[in-house]
Design an enzyme around this catalytic site. Sequence first.
Site, PDB file in Angstrom:
ATOM      1  NE  ARG A   7      -3.392   0.777   0.178  1.00  0.00           N
ATOM      2  CZ  ARG A   7      -4.384   1.422   0.744  1.00  0.00           C
ATOM      3  NH1 ARG A   7      -5.225   0.785   1.514  1.00  0.00           N
ATOM      4  NH2 ARG A   7      -4.577   2.706   0.543  1.00  0.00           N
ATOM      5  NE  ARG A  63      -3.176   1.044 -19.386  1.00  0.00           N
ATOM      6  CZ  ARG A  63      -4.111   1.854 -18.929  1.00  0.00           C
ATOM      7  NH1 ARG A  63      -4.227   3.070 -19.370  1.00  0.00           N
ATOM      8  NH2 ARG A  63      -4.968   1.436 -18.028  1.00  0.00           N
ATOM      9  CB  CYS A  75      -8.275   4.996 -11.790  1.00  0.00           C
ATOM     10  SG  CYS A  75      -6.604   5.043 -12.420  1.00  0.00           S
ATOM     11  CD  GLU A  78     -10.034   6.378  -0.724  1.00  0.00           C
ATOM     12  OE1 GLU A  78     -10.262   5.828   0.359  1.00  0.00           O
ATOM     13  OE2 GLU A  78      -9.312   5.864  -1.611  1.00  0.00           O
ATOM     14  NE  ARG A  90      -6.446   6.844   1.168  1.00  0.00           N
ATOM     15  CZ  ARG A  90      -7.022   8.036   1.248  1.00  0.00           C
ATOM     16  NH1 ARG A  90      -7.488   8.616   0.159  1.00  0.00           N
ATOM     17  NH2 ARG A  90      -7.133   8.651   2.400  1.00  0.00           N
ATOM     18  CE1 TYR A 108      -0.711   5.154   3.199  1.00  0.00           C
ATOM     19  CE2 TYR A 108       1.026   3.626   3.825  1.00  0.00           C
ATOM     20  CZ  TYR A 108      -0.280   3.866   3.470  1.00  0.00           C
ATOM     21  OH  TYR A 108      -1.166   2.823   3.371  1.00  0.00           O
ATOM     22  NE  ARG A 116      -1.263   2.385   8.770  1.00  0.00           N
ATOM     23  CZ  ARG A 116      -1.145   1.079   8.549  1.00  0.00           C
ATOM     24  NH1 ARG A 116      -1.721   0.536   7.494  1.00  0.00           N
ATOM     25  NH2 ARG A 116      -0.463   0.319   9.379  1.00  0.00           N
TER      26      ARG A 116
END
Length: 121
Positions: A7, A63, A75, A78, A90, A108, A116
């Site tokens: 992540r 890409r 994609c 959120e 993210r 992050y 986080r």
Amino acid sequence: MNTIAIRGAITSDNNTIKSISEATIELYKSIISENKINQEEIIHITFSLTKDLNAVYPAKVLREEFNITDIPLICLQEADIINSLPKCIRILILVNSNLDKKNVKHIYLKDAKILRADLCK
């Protein structure tokens, strides 16, 4: 070999193609570098963006920048949560790797470090 999930997140300075592209590339390169991932090991990449970022798809950026044509990329928007971090990209990368889950480095960057803080010491 294990299938692991990595992540990460980063904020974009602006809702422009240039700013979103730069943030996407920085985040992707950091994850690949820190985890010593070979692009051939990647199974799938999912991006999510906050609703204030809509100038370009991060998948399109990857890409074109890294000539990724054989990895599924998607994609998503959120969830629009009150007081959530704005201008945030993210990423979730699924990888076939010899890495153990406890050794994965989730990344992050910029203002996304607050998401986080436990991983950004």
